[in-house]
Design an enzyme around this catalytic site. Structure first.
Site, PDB file in Angstrom:
ATOM      1  CG  HIS A   1       6.150  38.887 -44.388  1.00 45.18           C
ATOM      2  ND1 HIS A   1       7.694  39.240 -44.478  1.00 45.18           N
ATOM      3  CD2 HIS A   1       5.666  39.977 -43.948  1.00 45.18           C
ATOM      4  CE1 HIS A   1       7.997  40.211 -43.700  1.00 45.18           C
ATOM      5  NE2 HIS A   1       6.918  40.894 -43.423  1.00 45.18           N
TER       6      HIS A   1
ATOM      7  CD  GLU B   1      11.399  38.401 -43.628  1.00 39.49           C
ATOM      8  OE1 GLU B   1      10.750  38.375 -44.830  1.00 39.49           O
ATOM      9  OE2 GLU B   1      11.459  39.359 -42.949  1.00 39.49           O
TER      10      GLU B   1
ATOM     11  CB  SER C   1       8.301  42.468 -40.907  1.00 36.29           C
ATOM     12  OG  SER C   1       8.203  43.364 -42.110  1.00 36.29           O
TER      13      SER C   1
END
Length: 308
Positions: free
Chosen positions: A281, A211, A103
């Site tokens: 995630h 992502e 992230s």
């Protein structure tokens, strides 16, 4: 098994229970866990002010740990990219410390790769993965242990049938093989925020994996369009998409969905785009060596990435 140093370079740890569960789980798995002195610090939404988080990254680099693992993502690293100790981090990696996270951690990974060429790992975070309620995903834990012990050599997954048809239309065999390509990428939103800055790696002929979370497909398309217009997608040998989840469809979409985005991107670049990578995630999360040379093979519906 391994000495793991946990630090917080991004958002503040609000869920202390999940943090404690994550630490306990790592200890149960046999790891020796060391907590940074400011792992639970807080300043507004951040895990301490900028100076505090820069110091935390510096201590992680000096820890001598086998793995430097982030407590969580969120937001905060792009604020401090200009002041991070890149040479110290690179030297710690040379000495054997593996930096891992996901992230917001994408910002540090890309900046470090751009500045020093040092490789890091895209993988789990303490709270989201090891600190989840219930039993953490066994594939995620196995991949993490392999990385921590220096045993990981690759990862594989099954691509959707739509990918198999897409690859069949591209070639007679329907196979895809990419050799000697730098694997890089991470969170799409964070990566796009680095375009046009010194922290964006200039990778040509690489394999870019992406992502994101909580982003509607039209926002994903908009950001992918940014990478297309910047020439970044077109310079890669392959683009691999992981999980894009936790968004809500809208009545305004009228059939527009994530697959619509994928199909459209495939018409905009000659670079092959495949999906289904178990990363993002999501509970089932593999480890990916950011900045290392890898080989990608897709045959029938089986995809493999090798770096051993």
């Amino acid at each position: 098994m391994s000495h793991i140093y946990i630090y917080s370079p991004s958002s503040a740890v609000r869920d202390k229970a999940a943090f404690k569960r994550g630490v306990k789980r790592l200890q149960t798995l046999g790891h020796a866990v060391e907590l940074d002195t400011d792992a639970l610090s807080s300043a507004m939404r951040f895990a301490g002010d900028d100076a505090t988080r820069i110091a935390a990254v510096t201590r992680a680099a000096a820890s001598g740990a086998d793995v430097a693992l982030t407590s969580r993502g969120g937001y905060g690293l792009t604020r401090i990219l200009k002041d991070l100790p890149y040479k110290a981090i690179a030297k710690s990696i040379e000495r054997g410390t593996q930096f891992a996270g996901l992230s917001d951690f994408t910002a540090l990974q890309c900046a470090l790769l751009a500045k020093t060429g040092a490789a890091t790992w895209a993988g789990p975070a303490v709270i989201e993965d090891f600190g989840c309620e219930g039993i953490p995903d066994d594939i995620m834990e196995a991949c993490f242990d392999d990385m921590a012990c220096g045993q990981g050599e690759g990862t594989g997954w099954t691509v959707p049938i739509t990918d198999a048809r897409y690859l069949q239309a591209r070639s007679k065999t329907g196979d895809l093989r990419v050799r000697d390509a730098t694997l890089w990428g991470g969170n799409l939103t964070v990566l796009c925020s680095l375009v046009g800055t010194p922290w964006m790696p200039e990778i040509k002929g690489g394999i870019l994996f992406l992502e994101d979370v909580n982003e509607h497909p039209y926002r994903i398309e908009r950001q992918l369009t940014q990478l297309i217009n910047a020439g970044i997608l077109g310079r890669q040998k392959a683009v691999v998409l992981g999980a894009f989840n936790r968004y809500k469809a809208s009545p305004h979409d009228k059939g527009y969905k994530l697959q619509t985005v994928v199909d459209w991107v495939r018409t905009q670049v000659k670079t092959p785009v495949i999906t289904g990578l178990p990363f993002g995630h999501v509970p089932t999360k593999v480890m990916l060596p950011v900045g290392q040379k890898v080989e990608l093979l897709v045959q029938d519906r089986q995809a493999l990435v090798f770096w051993g």
